[in-house]
Design a protein around this motif. Structure first.
Motif, PDB file in Angstrom:
ATOM      1  N   PRO A 241      -0.597  -9.264  20.086  1.00 54.97           N
ATOM      2  CA  PRO A 241      -2.033  -9.602  20.246  1.00 54.97           C
ATOM      3  C   PRO A 241      -2.936  -8.381  20.411  1.00 54.97           C
ATOM      4  CG  PRO A 241      -0.660 -10.995  21.660  1.00 54.97           C
ATOM      5  CD  PRO A 241       0.231  -9.908  21.127  1.00 54.97           C
ATOM      6  N   LEU A 242      -2.371  -7.264  20.853  1.00 56.06           N
ATOM      7  CA  LEU A 242      -3.173  -6.065  21.094  1.00 56.06           C
ATOM      8  C   LEU A 242      -3.567  -5.358  19.795  1.00 56.06           C
ATOM      9  CD1 LEU A 242      -1.272  -4.545  24.172  1.00 56.06           C
ATOM     10  CD2 LEU A 242      -3.270  -6.058  24.160  1.00 56.06           C
ATOM     11  N   PHE A 243      -2.764  -5.558  18.733  1.00 53.23           N
ATOM     12  CA  PHE A 243      -3.122  -4.903  17.468  1.00 53.23           C
ATOM     13  C   PHE A 243      -3.353  -5.903  16.330  1.00 53.23           C
ATOM     14  CE2 PHE A 243       1.590  -4.960  17.244  1.00 53.23           C
ATOM     15  CZ  PHE A 243       1.770  -5.558  15.998  1.00 53.23           C
ATOM     16  N   PHE A 244      -3.094  -7.188  16.565  1.00 54.18           N
ATOM     17  CA  PHE A 244      -3.187  -8.167  15.480  1.00 54.18           C
ATOM     18  C   PHE A 244      -4.599  -8.288  14.929  1.00 54.18           C
ATOM     19  CE2 PHE A 244      -3.618 -12.514  13.800  1.00 54.18           C
ATOM     20  CZ  PHE A 244      -2.631 -12.473  12.816  1.00 54.18           C
ATOM     21  N   LYS A 245      -5.597  -8.234  15.826  1.00 54.51           N
ATOM     22  CA  LYS A 245      -6.986  -8.351  15.379  1.00 54.51           C
ATOM     23  C   LYS A 245      -7.341  -7.241  14.401  1.00 54.51           C
ATOM     24  CE  LYS A 245     -11.718  -8.757  17.164  1.00 54.51           C
ATOM     25  NZ  LYS A 245     -12.585  -8.759  18.379  1.00 54.51           N
ATOM     26  N   THR A 246      -6.747  -6.073  14.605  1.00 57.76           N
ATOM     27  CA  THR A 246      -7.038  -4.925  13.734  1.00 57.76           C
ATOM     28  C   THR A 246      -6.435  -5.098  12.353  1.00 57.76           C
ATOM     29  OG1 THR A 246      -7.095  -3.454  15.655  1.00 57.76           O
ATOM     30  CG2 THR A 246      -6.840  -2.427  13.494  1.00 57.76           C
ATOM     31  N   ILE A 247      -5.193  -5.593  12.311  1.00 60.41           N
ATOM     32  CA  ILE A 247      -4.498  -5.677  11.020  1.00 60.41           C
ATOM     33  C   ILE A 247      -4.661  -7.035  10.339  1.00 60.41           C
ATOM     34  CG2 ILE A 247      -2.777  -4.005  11.784  1.00 60.41           C
ATOM     35  CD1 ILE A 247      -0.779  -6.351  11.902  1.00 60.41           C
ATOM     36  N   LYS A 248      -5.264  -8.024  11.043  1.00 61.75           N
ATOM     37  CA  LYS A 248      -5.407  -9.361  10.453  1.00 61.75           C
ATOM     38  C   LYS A 248      -6.123  -9.330   9.100  1.00 61.75           C
ATOM     39  CE  LYS A 248      -7.099 -14.033  11.450  1.00 61.75           C
ATOM     40  NZ  LYS A 248      -7.814 -14.898  12.441  1.00 61.75           N
ATOM     41  N   PRO A 249      -7.241  -8.577   8.967  1.00 61.46           N
ATOM     42  CA  PRO A 249      -7.910  -8.531   7.653  1.00 61.46           C
ATOM     43  C   PRO A 249      -7.061  -7.842   6.573  1.00 61.46           C
ATOM     44  CG  PRO A 249      -9.354  -7.748   9.412  1.00 61.46           C
ATOM     45  CD  PRO A 249      -7.983  -7.809   9.982  1.00 61.46           C
ATOM     46  N   LEU A 250      -6.011  -7.126   6.987  1.00 60.32           N
ATOM     47  CA  LEU A 250      -5.203  -6.365   6.030  1.00 60.32           C
ATOM     48  C   LEU A 250      -3.987  -7.138   5.533  1.00 60.32           C
ATOM     49  CD1 LEU A 250      -5.170  -2.989   8.004  1.00 60.32           C
ATOM     50  CD2 LEU A 250      -6.780  -3.690   6.224  1.00 60.32           C
ATOM     51  N   ILE A 251      -3.716  -8.292   6.146  1.00 60.20           N
ATOM     52  CA  ILE A 251      -2.507  -9.050   5.795  1.00 60.20           C
ATOM     53  C   ILE A 251      -2.527  -9.420   4.313  1.00 60.20           C
ATOM     54  CG2 ILE A 251      -1.258 -11.224   6.157  1.00 60.20           C
ATOM     55  CD1 ILE A 251      -2.044 -11.084   9.074  1.00 60.20           C
ATOM     56  N   GLY A 252      -1.449  -9.099   3.642  1.00 64.55           N
ATOM     57  CA  GLY A 252      -1.319  -9.358   2.205  1.00 64.55           C
ATOM     58  C   GLY A 252      -1.774  -8.207   1.338  1.00 64.55           C
ATOM     59  N   LYS A 253      -2.417  -7.203   1.954  1.00 65.05           N
ATOM     60  CA  LYS A 253      -2.927  -6.057   1.186  1.00 65.05           C
ATOM     61  C   LYS A 253      -1.945  -4.886   1.275  1.00 65.05           C
ATOM     62  CE  LYS A 253      -7.750  -7.347   2.005  1.00 65.05           C
ATOM     63  NZ  LYS A 253      -9.074  -6.920   2.562  1.00 65.05           N
ATOM     64  N   LEU A 254      -0.799  -5.084   0.665  1.00 67.89           N
ATOM     65  CA  LEU A 254       0.209  -4.027   0.676  1.00 67.89           C
ATOM     66  C   LEU A 254      -0.160  -2.936  -0.323  1.00 67.89           C
ATOM     67  CD1 LEU A 254       3.515  -6.114   0.853  1.00 67.89           C
ATOM     68  CD2 LEU A 254       2.462  -4.783   2.675  1.00 67.89           C
ATOM     69  N   ASP A 255       0.034  -1.712   0.090  1.00 68.45           N
ATOM     70  CA  ASP A 255      -0.231  -0.553  -0.765  1.00 68.45           C
ATOM     71  C   ASP A 255       1.093   0.180  -0.964  1.00 68.45           C
ATOM     72  OD1 ASP A 255      -0.944   1.863  -1.933  1.00 68.45           O
ATOM     73  OD2 ASP A 255      -2.832   2.000  -0.820  1.00 68.45           O
ATOM     74  N   PHE A 256       1.756  -0.131  -2.070  1.00 66.46           N
ATOM     75  CA  PHE A 256       3.077   0.435  -2.309  1.00 66.46           C
ATOM     76  C   PHE A 256       3.027   1.939  -2.577  1.00 66.46           C
ATOM     77  CE2 PHE A 256       3.764  -4.074  -3.177  1.00 66.46           C
ATOM     78  CZ  PHE A 256       4.890  -4.294  -2.393  1.00 66.46           C
ATOM     79  N   GLN A 257       1.841   2.431  -2.945  1.00 67.01           N
ATOM     80  CA  GLN A 257       1.704   3.879  -3.104  1.00 67.01           C
ATOM     81  C   GLN A 257       1.772   4.573  -1.740  1.00 67.01           C
ATOM     82  OE1 GLN A 257       1.591   5.821  -5.856  1.00 67.01           O
ATOM     83  NE2 GLN A 257       2.055   3.902  -6.952  1.00 67.01           N
ATOM     84  N   LEU A 258       1.171   3.938  -0.714  1.00 68.65           N
ATOM     85  CA  LEU A 258       1.263   4.489   0.631  1.00 68.65           C
ATOM     86  C   LEU A 258       2.704   4.468   1.135  1.00 68.65           C
ATOM     87  CD1 LEU A 258      -1.766   3.204   2.779  1.00 68.65           C
ATOM     88  CD2 LEU A 258      -1.197   5.552   2.166  1.00 68.65           C
ATOM     89  N   ILE A 259       3.378   3.350   0.884  1.00 65.88           N
ATOM     90  CA  ILE A 259       4.780   3.227   1.297  1.00 65.88           C
ATOM     91  C   ILE A 259       5.634   4.262   0.582  1.00 65.88           C
ATOM     92  CG2 ILE A 259       6.806   1.723   1.265  1.00 65.88           C
ATOM     93  CD1 ILE A 259       4.906  -0.652   1.645  1.00 65.88           C
ATOM     94  N   LYS A 260       5.395   4.402  -0.713  1.00 66.71           N
ATOM     95  CA  LYS A 260       6.141   5.393  -1.496  1.00 66.71           C
ATOM     96  C   LYS A 260       5.897   6.808  -0.969  1.00 66.71           C
ATOM     97  CE  LYS A 260       6.518   7.243  -6.204  1.00 66.71           C
ATOM     98  NZ  LYS A 260       5.994   7.148  -7.596  1.00 66.71           N
ATOM     99  N   LYS A 261       4.641   7.114  -0.675  1.00 65.04           N
ATOM    100  CA  LYS A 261       4.303   8.443  -0.157  1.00 65.04           C
ATOM    101  C   LYS A 261       4.973   8.691   1.187  1.00 65.04           C
ATOM    102  CE  LYS A 261       0.288  11.382   0.804  1.00 65.04           C
ATOM    103  NZ  LYS A 261      -1.198  11.446   0.861  1.00 65.04           N
ATOM    104  N   SER A 262       5.015   7.650   2.021  1.00 66.23           N
ATOM    105  CA  SER A 262       5.663   7.763   3.328  1.00 66.23           C
ATOM    106  C   SER A 262       7.149   8.040   3.183  1.00 66.23           C
ATOM    107  CB  SER A 262       5.450   6.472   4.131  1.00 66.23           C
ATOM    108  OG  SER A 262       6.325   6.420   5.242  1.00 66.23           O
ATOM    109  N   ILE A 263       7.802   7.310   2.289  1.00 66.87           N
ATOM    110  CA  ILE A 263       9.249   7.479   2.101  1.00 66.87           C
ATOM    111  C   ILE A 263       9.567   8.849   1.515  1.00 66.87           C
ATOM    112  CG2 ILE A 263      11.258   6.635   0.815  1.00 66.87           C
ATOM    113  CD1 ILE A 263      10.152   3.818   1.154  1.00 66.87           C
ATOM    114  N   ILE A 264       8.754   9.284   0.536  1.00 69.37           N
ATOM    115  CA  ILE A 264       8.974  10.602  -0.070  1.00 69.37           C
ATOM    116  C   ILE A 264       8.818  11.704   0.978  1.00 69.37           C
ATOM    117  CG2 ILE A 264       8.004  12.285  -1.695  1.00 69.37           C
ATOM    118  CD1 ILE A 264       7.373   9.951  -3.566  1.00 69.37           C
ATOM    119  N   TRP A 265       7.813  11.548   1.844  1.00 71.13           N
ATOM    120  CA  TRP A 265       7.621  12.530   2.919  1.00 71.13           C
ATOM    121  C   TRP A 265       8.793  12.506   3.895  1.00 71.13           C
ATOM    122  CZ3 TRP A 265       7.170  12.601   8.249  1.00 71.13           C
ATOM    123  CH2 TRP A 265       6.604  13.738   8.824  1.00 71.13           C
TER     124      TRP A 265
END
Length: 422
Positions: free
Chosen positions: A197-221
């Motif tokens: 509940p402490l962070f859900f309000k922040t990420i609620k608008p982002l649900i479903g908006k996956l950015d696989f480029q960000l994930i890819k960049k994170s894994i490569i790093w």
């Protein structure tokens, strides 16, 4: 005196955050200590060794489930190229996906190659690792957002749940070391449910908006850091399994208890870095500090660590003598041998701030692998010789070598950077 007052006044928020982190951290220190004494009174030193083996397996899983996402979050959250909350949301998804893969793969690997690890232990280690990696990411998010109260309350809730469940499973229901494992899983679930509940309000608008480029960049790093992270498992997981093979079970328990002292120390040190890390990364993005100033801070930090370490050592002796059964007191004979490793581990974390921010992940992996390779070779040699004193001291020796190599590398890179401007 006026200069000191001026400095504190100019960094009021920094000191305020540190006060919050330190207050909650002290509370969280007391709870694991009470649990440790509870465990010690209800399980034998040999059973403590069994718990150490479970922890070694769980640590191994966490390495692949987390992929150092908490470090990447801290480093990149204040980057101007994207919203840091979007990064956090995508790292949550990455964590869940990797965890499912690791758990399924571990079952298949164990079945095909007959590792001898019991299915319940494998399953419990997988669940515990999943919860641990998620909680670590959430706590890192609160640290990075400079929300010490959210961080402290979540950590405290987790610890209280751990204390209550450990008492029930160990003291009341007498489930021996399995009770400690069940308590760890229960507290992980409870802590996560409290934090959502402490962070859900922040990420609620982002649900479903996956950015696989960000994930890819994170894994490569993170990939170059995989050997680096595994090297730490080698120095506190693989060596435990090796000691279990070459020494009596009692020595596995003693070594696991020494590693528990180490983990308590690192919790204390992390309280400092919960303040230093986000502040450092934020300033480096906005108004970079000079390398010379970073070195001066490092010298002051080293002196502070020595004082804290001195107090930690005598506190550990005092409380262990009072609260632990006599069968556990033998561990104090070896405590002094790991003290240098505690100091060098703290220095390593400070140096890592500079290296992580400058994306020197390959360098860190290379140095860590050298240190871990030397560590496990020496543990193997001294284990074959049945010299437990030397086995314990290897922790300090390998940590010193790692810090020494990091210092050499940082200074070489600094000299090369200066030459470019001559």
């Amino acid at each position: 005196m006026s200069r000191i007052y001026s400095y504190i006044n100019n960094n009021r928020k920094l000191f305020q955050n540190f006060s919050f982190f330190f207050f909650f951290d002290i509370l969280n220190k007391l709870i694991p200590f009470f649990i440790l004494t509870l465990v010690a009174k209800n399980i034998t030193v040999t059973e403590f060794g069994e718990l150490g083996i479970f922890n070694a397996l769980s640590y191994f899983f966490v390495v692949f489930m987390s992929m150092n996402h908490y470090t990447y979050l801290s480093k990149e959250y204040y980057s101007v190229s994207f919203n840091g909350d979007i990064l956090f949301y995508n790292l949550l998804f990455q964590n869940l996906a990797l965890s499912i893969f690791v758990i399924v793969f571990s079952f298949l690997f164990s079945a095909v190659f007959s590792t001898g690890i019991k299915f319940p232990i494998l399953l419990l280690a997988g669940i515990s690792s999943l919860l641990s990696s998620l909680n670590t990411l959430v706590l890192s998010y609160f640290v990075t957002k400079q929300r010490p109260i959210f961080h402290g309350l979540t950590n405290l809730t987790n610890s209280i749940a751990l204390l209550i469940s450990a008492y029930l499973f160990i003291q009341v229901y007498k489930l021996n070391f399995y009770g400690r494992i069940y308590a760890q899983i229960f507290s992980g679930v409870f802590g996560l449910l409290f934090a959502i509940p402490l962070f859900f309000k922040t990420i609620k608008p982002l649900i479903g908006k996956l950015d696989f480029q960000l994930i890819k960049k994170s894994i490569i790093w993170s990939l170059p850091l995989l050997p680096h992270t595994l090297s730490f498992w080698v120095k506190s997981g693989l060596d435990t399994l090796m000691i279990n093979q070459f020494f009596d079970k009692e020595y596995t328990g003693i070594y696991s208890l020494l590693l528990t002292f180490t983990s308590l120390w690192m919790i204390l040190i992390n309280a400092l870095f919960n303040v230093i890390s986000p502040e450092y990364n934020k300033r480096m993005h906005q108004n970079p500090i000079s390398f010379d100033r970073y070195k001066r801070i490092g010298v002051l930090f080293s002196l502070i660590i020595l004082v804290i370490l001195f107090l930690f050592y005598f506190s550990a002796i005092f409380f262990t003598t009072i609260f632990f059964p006599i069968t556990y007191l033998k561990s104090l004979d070896y405590l002094v041998l790991i003290l240098p490793s505690l100091f060098f581990n703290a220095i390593y974390i400070f140096l890592s701030l500079y290296l992580f921010f400058n994306s020197k992940t390959t360098t860190m992996s290379f140095i860590s692998v050298i240190s871990a390779s030397l560590h496990i070779i020496l543990v193997f040699i001294f284990s074959k010789l049945h010299n437990f004193n030397y086995v314990v001291f290897v922790q300090s020796l390998s940590s010193f070598i790692m810090v020494l190599l990091l210092l050499i590398n940082i200074n070489i890179n600094k000299v090369e950077a200066l030459k470019k401007y001559e």
